[in-house]
Scaffold this motif. Structure first.
Motif, PDB file in Angstrom:
ATOM      1  N   ALA A  89     -34.261  19.742 -85.804  1.00 46.69           N
ATOM      2  CA  ALA A  89     -35.526  19.098 -85.442  1.00 46.69           C
ATOM      3  C   ALA A  89     -35.280  17.721 -84.841  1.00 46.69           C
ATOM      4  O   ALA A  89     -34.277  17.072 -85.125  1.00 46.69           O
ATOM      5  CB  ALA A  89     -36.396  18.976 -86.684  1.00 46.69           C
ATOM      6  N   GLN A  90     -36.207  17.284 -84.005  1.00 43.79           N
ATOM      7  CA  GLN A  90     -36.135  15.927 -83.462  1.00 43.79           C
ATOM      8  C   GLN A  90     -36.801  14.968 -84.441  1.00 43.79           C
ATOM      9  O   GLN A  90     -37.942  15.167 -84.852  1.00 43.79           O
ATOM     10  CB  GLN A  90     -36.834  15.853 -82.106  1.00 43.79           C
ATOM     11  N   LEU A  91     -36.068  13.927 -84.805  1.00 40.37           N
ATOM     12  CA  LEU A  91     -36.523  12.996 -85.838  1.00 40.37           C
ATOM     13  C   LEU A  91     -37.082  11.723 -85.242  1.00 40.37           C
ATOM     14  O   LEU A  91     -36.704  11.313 -84.146  1.00 40.37           O
ATOM     15  CB  LEU A  91     -35.352  12.632 -86.762  1.00 40.37           C
ATOM     16  N   THR A  92     -37.966  11.082 -86.012  1.00 42.17           N
ATOM     17  CA  THR A  92     -38.436   9.730 -85.711  1.00 42.17           C
ATOM     18  C   THR A  92     -38.529   8.990 -87.034  1.00 42.17           C
ATOM     19  O   THR A  92     -39.054   9.524 -88.018  1.00 42.17           O
ATOM     20  CB  THR A  92     -39.812   9.741 -85.029  1.00 42.17           C
ATOM     21  N   ALA A  93     -38.013   7.775 -87.059  1.00 41.23           N
ATOM     22  CA  ALA A  93     -38.029   6.984 -88.292  1.00 41.23           C
ATOM     23  C   ALA A  93     -38.806   5.693 -88.075  1.00 41.23           C
ATOM     24  O   ALA A  93     -38.664   5.033 -87.041  1.00 41.23           O
ATOM     25  CB  ALA A  93     -36.606   6.665 -88.743  1.00 41.23           C
ATOM     26  N   GLN A  94     -39.645   5.331 -89.050  1.00 37.34           N
ATOM     27  CA  GLN A  94     -40.400   4.095 -89.034  1.00 37.34           C
ATOM     28  C   GLN A  94     -39.841   3.165 -90.109  1.00 37.34           C
ATOM     29  O   GLN A  94     -39.824   3.518 -91.288  1.00 37.34           O
ATOM     30  CB  GLN A  94     -41.885   4.348 -89.305  1.00 37.34           C
ATOM     31  N   VAL A  95     -39.384   1.997 -89.678  1.00 37.92           N
ATOM     32  CA  VAL A  95     -38.786   1.025 -90.603  1.00 37.92           C
ATOM     33  C   VAL A  95     -39.413  -0.338 -90.354  1.00 37.92           C
ATOM     34  O   VAL A  95     -39.063  -1.029 -89.403  1.00 37.92           O
ATOM     35  CB  VAL A  95     -37.254   0.930 -90.415  1.00 37.92           C
ATOM     36  N   ASP A  96     -40.360  -0.732 -91.197  1.00 36.18           N
ATOM     37  CA  ASP A  96     -40.958  -2.074 -91.109  1.00 36.18           C
ATOM     38  C   ASP A  96     -41.401  -2.423 -89.680  1.00 36.18           C
ATOM     39  O   ASP A  96     -41.079  -3.476 -89.149  1.00 36.18           O
ATOM     40  CB  ASP A  96     -39.960  -3.131 -91.593  1.00 36.18           C
ATOM     41  N   GLY A  97     -42.093  -1.512 -89.043  1.00 32.16           N
ATOM     42  CA  GLY A  97     -42.581  -1.776 -87.698  1.00 32.16           C
ATOM     43  C   GLY A  97     -41.609  -1.422 -86.599  1.00 32.16           C
ATOM     44  O   GLY A  97     -41.976  -1.414 -85.418  1.00 32.16           O
ATOM     45  N   THR A  98     -40.356  -1.127 -86.925  1.00 30.37           N
ATOM     46  CA  THR A  98     -39.355  -0.707 -85.944  1.00 30.37           C
ATOM     47  C   THR A  98     -39.285   0.813 -85.941  1.00 30.37           C
ATOM     48  O   THR A  98     -39.273   1.445 -86.993  1.00 30.37           O
ATOM     49  CB  THR A  98     -37.973  -1.284 -86.283  1.00 30.37           C
ATOM     50  N   GLN A  99     -39.250   1.401 -84.743  1.00 29.88           N
ATOM     51  CA  GLN A  99     -39.198   2.851 -84.627  1.00 29.88           C
ATOM     52  C   GLN A  99     -37.835   3.271 -84.091  1.00 29.88           C
ATOM     53  O   GLN A  99     -37.365   2.748 -83.088  1.00 29.88           O
ATOM     54  CB  GLN A  99     -40.315   3.349 -83.705  1.00 29.88           C
ATOM     55  N   ILE A 100     -37.214   4.225 -84.768  1.00 27.50           N
ATOM     56  CA  ILE A 100     -35.953   4.800 -84.302  1.00 27.50           C
ATOM     57  C   ILE A 100     -36.283   6.177 -83.739  1.00 27.50           C
ATOM     58  O   ILE A 100     -36.665   7.089 -84.462  1.00 27.50           O
ATOM     59  CB  ILE A 100     -34.929   4.914 -85.449  1.00 27.50           C
ATOM     60  N   GLU A 101     -36.138   6.323 -82.429  1.00 25.01           N
ATOM     61  CA  GLU A 101     -36.554   7.540 -81.741  1.00 25.01           C
ATOM     62  C   GLU A 101     -35.386   8.510 -81.589  1.00 25.01           C
ATOM     63  O   GLU A 101     -34.318   8.153 -81.105  1.00 25.01           O
ATOM     64  CB  GLU A 101     -37.098   7.202 -80.339  1.00 25.01           C
ATOM     65  N   ALA A 102     -35.607   9.748 -82.007  1.00 23.54           N
ATOM     66  CA  ALA A 102     -34.706  10.879 -81.787  1.00 23.54           C
ATOM     67  C   ALA A 102     -33.243  10.580 -82.099  1.00 23.54           C
ATOM     68  O   ALA A 102     -32.366  10.838 -81.282  1.00 23.54           O
ATOM     69  CB  ALA A 102     -34.846  11.355 -80.334  1.00 23.54           C
TER      70      ALA A 102
END
Length: 455
Positions: free
Chosen positions: A308-321
């Motif tokens: 799956a393609q992931l997205t992470a949200q960390v304190d307003g920062t987004q880590i895309e794919a």
């Protein structure tokens, strides 16, 4: 002989600090002298050929990284051709330098540069903040210690080191697991029956399950390094070669207050991994053939054809794919993007987050140069949320493959676990300082960086 007064002791401490600062300053200066000398040797003895040497070395580094990437991300003839290039490139460099008559210059210059790195390392090593976890007096010996042992962990270390008999000789009640046992249920029942200390001889996944129960009831917890890799025991400074030595915590121990990580409410002691590594761990063949399974799955993972393609949200920062995402109970050392190194402290009250996205050989080369804009993102946080384009995703939790519904939320549980460890244990070596020439330059100028590092 009179004992030194508090004033004398303070003066002696100040003198020792000043002496250490002076040694750091001169080591930093020496590292710059040696680095300059390495360049001078190259220019003086190789003259114009030095430019060609640098060009050849740079081209070799680029070719090696590209070959390594294609070896990991391709199959068939391309993989094995890439392996051949990776092996032959350094041999070709040596041959070129030898034929050109500058091999000895390269060796001497590299040796002096290595010495510069050693002195720089020593200068920076003495400039680190306190990296040891504080120890607290352990409570009086437990009246009813309860230890859970997995006889299959670590290739049978429980039997090999006679752990059950030795633990019972120290007054512990021992429960030996079988394949169908619910570990958490066993630990809860032990607490209900009056256990006032819990412990585990087994892998990190089992350690985490029982550690969560101990934390819920504020009970001391004993780690016995009977697993295969024992990463948690390693970061606690325990003896991994002799699991029986860990039993010393029952009779002469000290207490460490460490954090736990939580992922969708499930505790973990080391890390939770997503993406490439989680896909690899999920494979049924992984336990029997780790290297072969990893090499077989990496091409699909690195080229985005699997998972799956992931997205992470960390304190307003987004880590895309990200291709791989590691969430750890306290951050790993920054020079260890795979999360396979060590954590000097487990009481920082934060999660470490490492996101990796490398799509091309060019990005792999940027990553080697330290350009992490598109390669690696490192963050610390108290909470992270991972979403995906799938309802469920594989997650490697302390090396165990599980499937979780998305979104997946991970948080930290600061100071949750009272780990009781032997007073006499190998301990944790001082962390290696990160290479930082700007800090080194300031040290050479006589400016200490300890306060800056602590911020």
């Amino acid at each position: 002989m009179p004992e030194p007064s508090a004033c004398d002791a303070k003066t002696m401490t100040s003198a020792a600090i000043a002496q250490g600062a002076s040694a750091q300053r001169w080591l930093a200066r020496l590292s710059f002298v040696l680095a300059g000398l390495a360049i001078v040797i190259l220019v003086v003895f190789a003259q114009l050929a030095s430019l060609a040497m640098l060009a050849v070395a740079l081209a070799a580094a680029v070719a090696s990284v590209a070959a390594a990437y294609f070896f990991l991300s391709r199959r068939g003839i391309v993989r094995w051709l890439s392996l051949g290039v990776f092996v032959l490139v350094p041999i070709a460099v040596v041959v070129i330098f030898a034929v050109s008559g500058v091999l000895w210059v390269a060796i001497v210059s590299a040796g002096v540069w290595l010495l510069a790195g050693v002195t720089a390392h020593q200068a920076l090593k003495g400039d680190q903040p306190d990296w040891r976890m504080p120890e607290y007096p352990a409570q009086p010996p437990a009246r009813h210690p309860y230890l859970i042992m997995n006889p299959k962990s670590g290739g049978g270390k429980v039997e090999k080191f006679d752990l059950k008999r030795k633990a019972e000789a120290l007054g512990a009640e021992v429960f030996v697991l079988d394949g169908a046992t619910d570990v958490a249920a066993v630990a809860r029942q032990a607490v209900a029956n009056g256990a006032d200390l819990l412990g585990v001889a087994g892998g990190d996944g089992t350690q985490a399950l029982v550690a969560g129960i101990a934390a819920e009831h504020d009970l001391p917890f004993v780690v016995i390094s009977a697993g295969t890799r024992n990463h948690f025991a390693l970061d606690l400074g325990l003896n991994r070669e002799d699991p029986a030595a860990c039993l010393g915590a029952l009779v002469d121990g000290v207490e460490l207050r460490v954090d736990l990580g939580l992922i969708n409410g499930q505790p973990f002691v080391n890390n939770a991994s997503f993406g490439a590594y989680a896909q690899v761990v999920e494979s049924p063949a992984y336990r029997d053939d780790k290297i072969g399974t990893t090499l077989n799955l990496l091409p699909d993972l690195l080229q985005g054809h699997r998972g799956a393609q992931l997205t992470a949200q960390v304190d307003g920062t987004q880590i895309e794919a990200p291709q791989a995402l590691l969430v750890s109970n306290n951050p790993y050392r920054t020079n260890d993007i795979a999360g396979l190194g060590r954590r000097a402290r487990l009481d920082g009250g934060v999660l470490g987050v490492i996101g990796v996205r490398v799509r091309t050989a060019g990005q792999a080369i940027d990553l080697l140069r330290g350009s992490s804009a598109e390669g690696v993102m490192e963050l610390t946080t108290q909470q992270i949320e991972i979403t995906a384009d799938a309802a469920q995703i594989p997650v490697g939790v302390d090396g165990e493959a599980v499937t979780m519904s998305t979104p997946v939320t991970s948080t930290t549980w600061p100071g949750a676990l009272r780990v009781q460890v032997p007073r006499g244990r190998p301990g944790i070596p001082e962390p290696e300082p990160p290479a930082n020439w700007a800090r080194l330059r300031r040290l050479a100028g006589g400016r200490r960086e300890g306060a800056e590092v602590m911020r």
